[in-house]
Each structure stands twice: as structure tokens, then as C-alpha cells.
Design a protein around this motif. Structure first.
Motif, mmCIF file in Angstrom:
data_model
loop_
_atom_site.group_PDB
_atom_site.id
_atom_site.type_symbol
_atom_site.label_atom_id
_atom_site.label_comp_id
_atom_site.label_asym_id
_atom_site.label_seq_id
_atom_site.Cartn_x
_atom_site.Cartn_y
_atom_site.Cartn_z
ATOM 1 N N LEU A 63 46.476 -14.420 23.852
ATOM 2 C CA LEU A 63 46.613 -12.994 23.928
ATOM 3 C C LEU A 63 45.807 -12.349 22.871
ATOM 4 C CD1 LEU A 63 48.337 -10.758 25.441
ATOM 5 C CD2 LEU A 63 49.863 -11.047 23.369
ATOM 6 N N GLN A 64 45.858 -12.868 21.738
ATOM 7 C CA GLN A 64 45.029 -12.326 20.337
ATOM 8 C C GLN A 64 43.552 -12.202 20.968
ATOM 9 O OE1 GLN A 64 47.253 -15.264 17.275
ATOM 10 N NE2 GLN A 64 45.840 -13.825 16.411
ATOM 11 N N LEU A 65 43.109 -13.268 21.582
ATOM 12 C CA LEU A 65 41.521 -13.407 21.869
ATOM 13 C C LEU A 65 41.197 -12.317 23.028
ATOM 14 C CD1 LEU A 65 39.211 -15.020 21.321
ATOM 15 C CD2 LEU A 65 39.545 -16.343 23.134
ATOM 16 N N LEU A 66 42.222 -12.168 24.097
ATOM 17 C CA LEU A 66 42.089 -11.022 24.850
ATOM 18 C C LEU A 66 42.111 -9.585 24.176
ATOM 19 C CD1 LEU A 66 44.452 -12.493 27.748
ATOM 20 C CD2 LEU A 66 41.922 -12.349 27.790
ATOM 21 N N GLU A 67 42.835 -9.404 23.296
ATOM 22 C CA GLU A 67 43.166 -8.331 22.530
ATOM 23 C C GLU A 67 41.781 -7.596 21.844
ATOM 24 O OE1 GLU A 67 45.302 -7.236 18.690
ATOM 25 O OE2 GLU A 67 46.776 -7.054 20.326
ATOM 26 N N MET A 68 41.255 -8.824 21.292
ATOM 27 C CA MET A 68 39.897 -8.610 20.622
ATOM 28 C C MET A 68 38.810 -8.222 21.386
ATOM 29 S SD MET A 68 39.890 -11.518 17.455
ATOM 30 C CE MET A 68 40.562 -12.814 18.071
ATOM 31 N N ILE A 69 38.771 -8.842 22.800
ATOM 32 C CA ILE A 69 37.832 -8.432 23.581
ATOM 33 C C ILE A 69 38.223 -7.290 23.993
ATOM 34 C CG2 ILE A 69 36.901 -8.804 25.967
ATOM 35 C CD1 ILE A 69 37.492 -12.077 25.375
ATOM 36 N N ALA A 70 39.290 -6.771 24.644
ATOM 37 C CA ALA A 70 39.554 -5.467 25.131
ATOM 38 C C ALA A 70 39.477 -4.338 24.018
ATOM 39 C CB ALA A 70 41.154 -5.502 25.540
ATOM 40 N N THR A 71 39.440 -4.666 22.919
ATOM 41 C CA THR A 71 39.074 -3.666 21.872
ATOM 42 C C THR A 71 37.898 -3.552 21.148
ATOM 43 O OG1 THR A 71 40.301 -4.998 20.068
ATOM 44 C CG2 THR A 71 41.737 -3.556 21.244
ATOM 45 N N GLY A 72 37.100 -4.245 21.857
ATOM 46 C CA GLY A 72 35.409 -4.437 21.293
ATOM 47 C C GLY A 72 35.492 -4.927 20.036
ATOM 48 N N SER A 73 36.343 -5.632 19.337
ATOM 49 C CA SER A 73 36.328 -6.204 18.021
ATOM 50 C C SER A 73 35.709 -7.653 17.845
ATOM 51 C CB SER A 73 37.709 -5.898 17.274
ATOM 52 O OG SER A 73 38.498 -6.703 18.192
ATOM 53 N N LEU A 74 35.142 -8.234 18.819
ATOM 54 C CA LEU A 74 34.230 -9.484 18.664
ATOM 55 C C LEU A 74 32.967 -9.140 18.837
ATOM 56 C CD1 LEU A 74 36.405 -11.903 21.047
ATOM 57 C CD2 LEU A 74 36.077 -12.100 18.581
ATOM 58 N N GLY A 75 32.362 -9.044 17.427
ATOM 59 C CA GLY A 75 30.840 -9.178 17.357
ATOM 60 C C GLY A 75 30.288 -7.606 17.680
ATOM 61 N N SER A 76 30.810 -7.081 18.709
ATOM 62 C CA SER A 76 30.349 -5.707 19.023
ATOM 63 C C SER A 76 30.770 -5.357 20.266
ATOM 64 C CB SER A 76 28.667 -5.494 18.978
ATOM 65 O OG SER A 76 28.177 -6.199 20.184
ATOM 66 N N GLU A 77 31.180 -4.032 20.385
ATOM 67 C CA GLU A 77 31.528 -3.465 21.572
ATOM 68 C C GLU A 77 30.652 -3.881 22.647
ATOM 69 O OE1 GLU A 77 32.325 0.756 21.858
ATOM 70 O OE2 GLU A 77 33.641 0.622 20.056
ATOM 71 N N ALA A 78 29.247 -4.084 22.865
ATOM 72 C CA ALA A 78 28.558 -4.254 23.733
ATOM 73 C C ALA A 78 28.831 -5.763 24.134
ATOM 74 C CB ALA A 78 27.013 -4.137 23.359
ATOM 75 N N LEU A 79 28.932 -6.647 23.203
ATOM 76 C CA LEU A 79 29.351 -8.276 23.424
ATOM 77 C C LEU A 79 30.512 -8.185 24.241
ATOM 78 C CD1 LEU A 79 28.606 -11.049 23.197
ATOM 79 C CD2 LEU A 79 29.984 -11.094 21.091
ATOM 80 N N CYS A 80 31.421 -7.460 23.669
ATOM 81 C CA CYS A 80 32.792 -7.539 24.586
ATOM 82 C C CYS A 80 32.748 -6.965 25.957
ATOM 83 C CB CYS A 80 33.925 -6.777 23.810
ATOM 84 S SG CYS A 80 34.434 -7.506 22.071
ATOM 85 N N GLU A 81 31.825 -6.180 25.966
ATOM 86 C CA GLU A 81 31.767 -5.507 27.608
ATOM 87 C C GLU A 81 30.914 -6.623 28.279
ATOM 88 O OE1 GLU A 81 32.756 -2.571 29.009
ATOM 89 O OE2 GLU A 81 33.876 -2.324 27.441
ATOM 90 N N GLU A 82 30.100 -7.305 27.681
ATOM 91 C CA GLU A 82 29.227 -8.563 28.414
ATOM 92 C C GLU A 82 30.516 -9.415 29.008
ATOM 93 O OE1 GLU A 82 26.037 -10.479 29.759
ATOM 94 O OE2 GLU A 82 26.131 -8.473 29.107
ATOM 95 N N PHE A 83 31.316 -9.835 27.776
ATOM 96 C CA PHE A 83 32.416 -10.719 28.248
ATOM 97 C C PHE A 83 33.324 -10.225 29.454
ATOM 98 C CE2 PHE A 83 32.896 -12.097 23.471
ATOM 99 C CZ PHE A 83 31.932 -13.072 23.666
ATOM 100 N N LEU A 84 33.621 -8.998 29.373
ATOM 101 C CA LEU A 84 34.423 -8.626 30.403
ATOM 102 C C LEU A 84 33.499 -8.357 31.585
ATOM 103 C CD1 LEU A 84 36.085 -5.523 28.670
ATOM 104 C CD2 LEU A 84 37.400 -7.527 29.449
ATOM 105 N N ALA A 85 32.200 -8.227 31.790
ATOM 106 C CA ALA A 85 31.428 -8.164 32.984
ATOM 107 C C ALA A 85 31.589 -9.518 33.483
ATOM 108 C CB ALA A 85 30.186 -7.644 32.761
ATOM 109 N N ILE A 86 31.405 -10.425 32.787
ATOM 110 C CA ILE A 86 31.388 -11.920 33.245
ATOM 111 C C ILE A 86 32.925 -12.294 33.686
ATOM 112 C CG2 ILE A 86 31.155 -14.413 32.610
ATOM 113 C CD1 ILE A 86 29.006 -13.569 30.706
ATOM 114 N N LEU A 87 33.918 -11.932 33.040
ATOM 115 C CA LEU A 87 35.420 -12.519 33.370
ATOM 116 C C LEU A 87 35.556 -11.470 34.756
ATOM 117 C CD1 LEU A 87 36.848 -12.161 29.861
ATOM 118 C CD2 LEU A 87 36.757 -14.371 31.276
#
Length: 274
Positions: free
Chosen positions: A172-196
Motif C-alpha cells: 500500500l505504501q508503494l502504491l501510495e507513492m506511485i499515485a502521489t507522484g513521489s517516486l523519482g518524479s511525477e513523470a516516472l510515476c505516470e509511466e508506472f501507471l501507464a504500464i500497470l
């Protein structure tokens, strides 16, 4: 009329429903769910150490993506399929001809979308083994989440968790970080979400949810467990993170009617739809 999600407020009826779902599953339910608007959390056995099966491929993706953001790797760098890396199970690369060249991003997509085991092993080999993945998880504050080996590694030391271990709370912590754009950059988190969001296996979390809702996640399956961790977006854009695990299954079944998969689907619906 658009259906809007709302994270349940647990009461006696909810916990009775959870107990009934768990009993029918023949396994043990462990979960953590969060309303990403209000940060309200509902959880049960959230610190239980769970066999990840292929859910561990999400932390692998996160590590690779952060290496790209840090300039250590590039999504376009080539990986070459070899017969040595081919393993059975989910995916398509094991059926393709050795020598095929793919980009790092394409191999990551296969690892997530088709849960490709050969793609996973190619990535682990490319980044220098599992230790960098585990060090990354510790750096992110995830003390339990661990990848132990390549998929079907013959020389791996035995452990009670197989490919990996985690807890619902940590996923849940990892998903929260992805959802809030706090892993690396917002652009990277959007990339993660696009793949998922391209996930091919959709028999758990999204199974009984409204068709117009969006799901971006990663499943994991072994004989003893069914898992699904992902982000659900309802018809008006509200987002919810769910880390659902059904462990210690007593029934071995490799169809969509697996009682663990049905249990997670029922649980997701019960968490988000009154």
C-alpha cells in the motif's frame, strides 16, 4: 448514472462479510486499502508476511524506473533474449527465438502486463541480481519487501516465501507513492501507471467493479496464494489503492474460478461499493 466509489467504514456487518469471504476462499485474507483523497485506510492482517508470487515484479519495475530517473539506465537500452534466461510459466518470451533484442522498457512492460517470467529474469540479470532491488526497497522504507531470486532459479537457497515476501501495508505504501507522484518524479510515476494500466490479468480487483472504472495493478499467483495490488479510479476520478492477498489456499485451481481470485474480487467490491 455514474457509480462513485467510497471506501467502506468497517462495522460488524463488514467484518462478518470479510469472514465469510475468507472462509469460502479456503485461505487467509490479508489486506490494506486506502482512499487516496482522504488518506483513510482500512486494513486486516496488514503486517502479515505474504508470499508475493509475481507481485514482486512491481518493486522490480520501481527500482528500474528509479535507476532511469537517476541517469544510471535508459528505457531505450537494449536487452537480448537468450536461451539461458528462458523459464516456463507466464509470459511469451520463452516461446520466441533467442537473439531477439528488446528495449529495457519493453521488457518491463512484458514483466508487468503478461507477468513474463523470462522478462523478469532478463531484468534481474541486467541490473546485477536481486540485491539492488532489495536495497532500493529499504531506502524507500519497506523493510520486509524482498526479492529472493530469479524465477525458477535452480540454485536458490530454500525459503518459506519462494520468489519474494512483502506485507499488504508495504505494498500500500508503494502504491501510495506511485499515485502521489513521489517516486523519482511525477513523470516516472505516470509511466508506472501507464504500464500497470495495461495489465492483462484482471480476474481479481477489477472483476466485479463497474466497467467504466479504471484499474492499474499487478497480480501474483502460486498454488498457495492469489494476490493483487493496484490503483482503482472511479467514474469521477476518485482514486483508491488496494493491496489484497489471499494466502494459504487449500484448493489448487488454475482457472478464473480459483477461490482465492473470487475472494479478492469480492473483497474489492465490498471495500469500494456499498
Amino acid at each position: 448514472m455514474q457509480q462513485v466509489a467510497r471506501l467502506v467504514t468497517p462495522d460488524e456487518r463488514f467484518w462478518a462479510d470479510v469472514a465469510a469471504i475468507e472462509k469460502a476462499s479456503t485461505g487467509v485474507l490479508c489486506f490494506a486499502a486506502e482512499d487516496l483523497q482522504t488518506r483513510k485506510v482500512v486494513q486486516h492482517n496488514a503486517e502479515h508476511k505474504c508470499r508475493t508470487a509475481s507481485v514482486i515484479k512491481l518493486p522490480i519495475l520501481v527500482h528500474v524506473g528509479l535507476e532511469v530517473t537517476e541517469g544510471r539506465r535508459a528505457w531505450e537500452e537494449p536487452l537480448v533474449l537468450t536461451d539461458k534466461e528462458k523459464v516456463p510459466g507466464s509470459g511469451i518470451l520463452s516461446q520466441l527465438t533467442a537473439g531477439l533484442q528488446l528495449t529495457l522498457r519493453d521488457v518491463c512492460v512484458l514483466m508487468i502486463v503478461l507477468s513474463d517470467n523470462t522478462a523478469t529474469n532478463m531484468i534481474i540479470e541486467h541490473i546485477g541480481g536481486v540485491n539492488p532491488i532489495n536495497a532500493r526497497m529499504r531506502a524507500l522504507g519497506l523493510e520486509t519487501t524482498t526479492c529472493f531470486r530469479k524465477v525458477y532459479a535452480r540454485d536458490a537457497l530454500p525459503n518459506p516465501y519462494g520468489l519474494g515476501v512483502t506485507t499488504p501495508r508495504e505494498m500500500l505504501q508503494l502504491l501510495e507513492m506511485i499515485a502521489t507522484g513521489s517516486l523519482g518524479s511525477e513523470a516516472l510515476c505516470e509511466e508506472f501507471l501507464a504500464i500497470l494500466s495495461k495489465q492483462h490479468y484482471r480476474d481479481c480487483i477489477p472483476r466485479y467493479l463497474p466497467e467504466e472504472w479504471r484499474y492499474a495493478g499487478k497480480t501474483g499467483s502460486i498454488d498457495e496464494a492469489r494476490n493483487d495490488v493496484g490503483i482503482v479510479t472511479d467514474a469521477v476520478g476518485n482514486r483508491f489503492a488496494l493491496a489484497l492477498f489471499c494466502q494459504e489456499l487449500q484448493v489448487v485451481c488454475w482457472t478464473a474460478d480459483n477461490p482465492g481470485e473470487i475472494a479478492l474480487a469480492q473483497l474489492a467490491k465490498r471495500l469500494l461499493l456499498e
